[in-house]
Design an enzyme around this catalytic site. Sequence first.
Site, PDB file in Angstrom:
ATOM      1  N   HIS A   3       6.324 -36.839 -23.878  1.00  0.00           N
ATOM      2  CA  HIS A   3       6.875 -35.770 -23.026  1.00  0.00           C
ATOM      3  C   HIS A   3       8.355 -36.054 -22.777  1.00  0.00           C
ATOM      4  O   HIS A   3       8.757 -37.228 -22.683  1.00  0.00           O
ATOM      5  CB  HIS A   3       6.099 -35.723 -21.707  1.00  0.00           C
ATOM      6  N   ASN A  44      -0.241 -29.735 -17.464  1.00  0.00           N
ATOM      7  CA  ASN A  44       0.320 -31.058 -17.156  1.00  0.00           C
ATOM      8  C   ASN A  44       0.695 -31.105 -15.674  1.00  0.00           C
ATOM      9  O   ASN A  44       1.674 -30.502 -15.253  1.00  0.00           O
ATOM     10  CB  ASN A  44       1.568 -31.273 -18.032  1.00  0.00           C
ATOM     11  N   TRP A  45      -0.106 -31.854 -14.910  1.00  0.00           N
ATOM     12  CA  TRP A  45       0.132 -31.904 -13.459  1.00  0.00           C
ATOM     13  C   TRP A  45       1.300 -32.816 -13.092  1.00  0.00           C
ATOM     14  O   TRP A  45       1.711 -32.858 -11.950  1.00  0.00           O
ATOM     15  CB  TRP A  45      -1.128 -32.390 -12.738  1.00  0.00           C
ATOM     16  N   LYS A  46       1.775 -33.572 -14.044  1.00  0.00           N
ATOM     17  CA  LYS A  46       2.825 -34.575 -13.774  1.00  0.00           C
ATOM     18  C   LYS A  46       2.392 -35.465 -12.593  1.00  0.00           C
ATOM     19  O   LYS A  46       1.212 -35.737 -12.447  1.00  0.00           O
ATOM     20  CB  LYS A  46       4.165 -33.891 -13.507  1.00  0.00           C
ATOM     21  N   GLU A  77      10.052 -36.048 -20.233  1.00  0.00           N
ATOM     22  CA  GLU A  77      10.320 -36.906 -19.065  1.00  0.00           C
ATOM     23  C   GLU A  77      10.071 -38.381 -19.413  1.00  0.00           C
ATOM     24  O   GLU A  77      10.724 -39.270 -18.856  1.00  0.00           O
ATOM     25  CB  GLU A  77       9.461 -36.435 -17.878  1.00  0.00           C
ATOM     26  N   SER A 117       8.259 -23.475 -18.599  1.00  0.00           N
ATOM     27  CA  SER A 117       8.200 -22.346 -17.665  1.00  0.00           C
ATOM     28  C   SER A 117       7.226 -21.252 -18.106  1.00  0.00           C
ATOM     29  O   SER A 117       7.478 -20.057 -17.910  1.00  0.00           O
ATOM     30  CB  SER A 117       9.607 -21.777 -17.430  1.00  0.00           C
ATOM     31  N   GLY A 131       3.421 -26.794 -16.978  1.00  0.00           N
ATOM     32  CA  GLY A 131       3.654 -27.719 -15.878  1.00  0.00           C
ATOM     33  C   GLY A 131       3.369 -27.045 -14.538  1.00  0.00           C
ATOM     34  O   GLY A 131       2.217 -26.949 -14.105  1.00  0.00           O
ATOM     35  N   GLY A 132       4.427 -26.557 -13.902  1.00  0.00           N
ATOM     36  CA  GLY A 132       4.335 -26.010 -12.539  1.00  0.00           C
ATOM     37  C   GLY A 132       3.173 -25.052 -12.319  1.00  0.00           C
ATOM     38  O   GLY A 132       2.441 -25.163 -11.332  1.00  0.00           O
ATOM     39  N   GLU A 148       8.660 -28.218 -26.617  1.00  0.00           N
ATOM     40  CA  GLU A 148       9.093 -27.990 -25.242  1.00  0.00           C
ATOM     41  C   GLU A 148      10.610 -28.153 -25.138  1.00  0.00           C
ATOM     42  O   GLU A 148      11.099 -29.289 -24.981  1.00  0.00           O
ATOM     43  CB  GLU A 148       8.442 -29.007 -24.317  1.00  0.00           C
ATOM     44  N   GLY A 205      10.519 -26.733 -16.223  1.00  0.00           N
ATOM     45  CA  GLY A 205      10.679 -26.750 -14.768  1.00  0.00           C
ATOM     46  C   GLY A 205      11.890 -25.986 -14.270  1.00  0.00           C
ATOM     47  O   GLY A 205      12.285 -26.115 -13.105  1.00  0.00           O
TER      48      GLY A 205
HETATM   49  C1  PEP Z   1       5.859 -29.507 -18.711  1.00  0.00           C
HETATM   50  O1  PEP Z   1       5.647 -30.215 -17.756  1.00  0.00           O
HETATM   51  O2  PEP Z   1       5.618 -29.932 -19.840  1.00  0.00           O
HETATM   52  C2  PEP Z   1       6.371 -28.152 -18.491  1.00  0.00           C
HETATM   53  C3  PEP Z   1       6.508 -27.368 -19.521  1.00  0.00           C
HETATM   54  O3  PEP Z   1       6.666 -27.802 -17.208  1.00  0.00           O
HETATM   55  P1  PEP Z   1       6.941 -26.302 -16.654  1.00  0.00           P
HETATM   56  O4  PEP Z   1       5.821 -25.434 -17.159  1.00  0.00           O
HETATM   57  O5  PEP Z   1       6.936 -26.445 -15.176  1.00  0.00           O
HETATM   58  O6  PEP Z   1       8.253 -25.868 -17.206  1.00  0.00           O
END
Ligand code: PEP
Length: 255
Positions: A100, A10-12, A102, A218, A239-240, A172, A178
């Site tokens: 998600h 997920n590039w957000k 967010e 993470s 994500g990251g 999640e 993040g």
């Molecule tokens: C996400 O964006 O769904 C996520 C899990 O981010 P990260 O891996 O950066 O925690």
Amino acid sequence: MSRKPLIAGNWKMNLNHLEAIAVVQKLAFALPDKYFAHVDVTVIPPFTDLRSVQTAVDGDDLKITYGAQDLSPHDAGAYTGDISGAFLAKLGCTYVVVGHSERRTIHGETNEIVLAKTKAALRHGLTPIVCIGEGLDVREQGTQVEYNVEQLKGSLAGLTAEELSKTVIAYEPVWAIGTGKVATPQDAQEVCAAVRATVAELGGADVAAGIRVLYGGSVSSKNVGELVAQPDVDGGLVGGASLRPDEFAALSAIA
Ligand code: PEP
């Protein structure tokens, strides 16, 4: 039943359409076709990147798939700023992330909205990746299983067994997204097992045995191995780490 792991990046709201092409090409270089025999890898870029990602994937006949971060519950009409599942399907998307944390927090998406979006995805042949997860307060009270089961039931209410079988669930924990604080493999397993048991209740044992339940929060190449070693964790929503093609390829290869 053995389930093929899925790693979804997920590039957000990161990487423009030109950067997206470079990242997909680097990812493909770092992750040769042979890996796709044991893992599915997908990238989830911003809407504005999708056409470029499609061109990169189709042009080089890559095995990487792609999807979107959200969709409208509606199919067409006066919904300024929204994107329909029909458009995503036309662009060759395989997946769409729904609910998600967010979106739930920043955009106030309720379980009802998440359910409507899940149905819209399924109507258009997209695989919804339905996200659930508790905040830190819930985790500290120790009621994470009950919380996630309720959120899941609300987000999937009334789906048929066939629809459920075409769905991916991502657990999640919000406190892990993040933050660099990854859930322990046991914590991830506890909730992912409860997710599978809930799907069994809703759609039967065969559906529950077949669907993929991902962990997100993470995830990196350092922790993905022990997470996916858990019996009910079938991959990761990342994500990251998905913004760095070498790292994303490395963790996908381990999964
Ligand atoms: C996400 O964006 O769904 C996520 C899990 O981010 P990260 O891996 O950066 O925690």
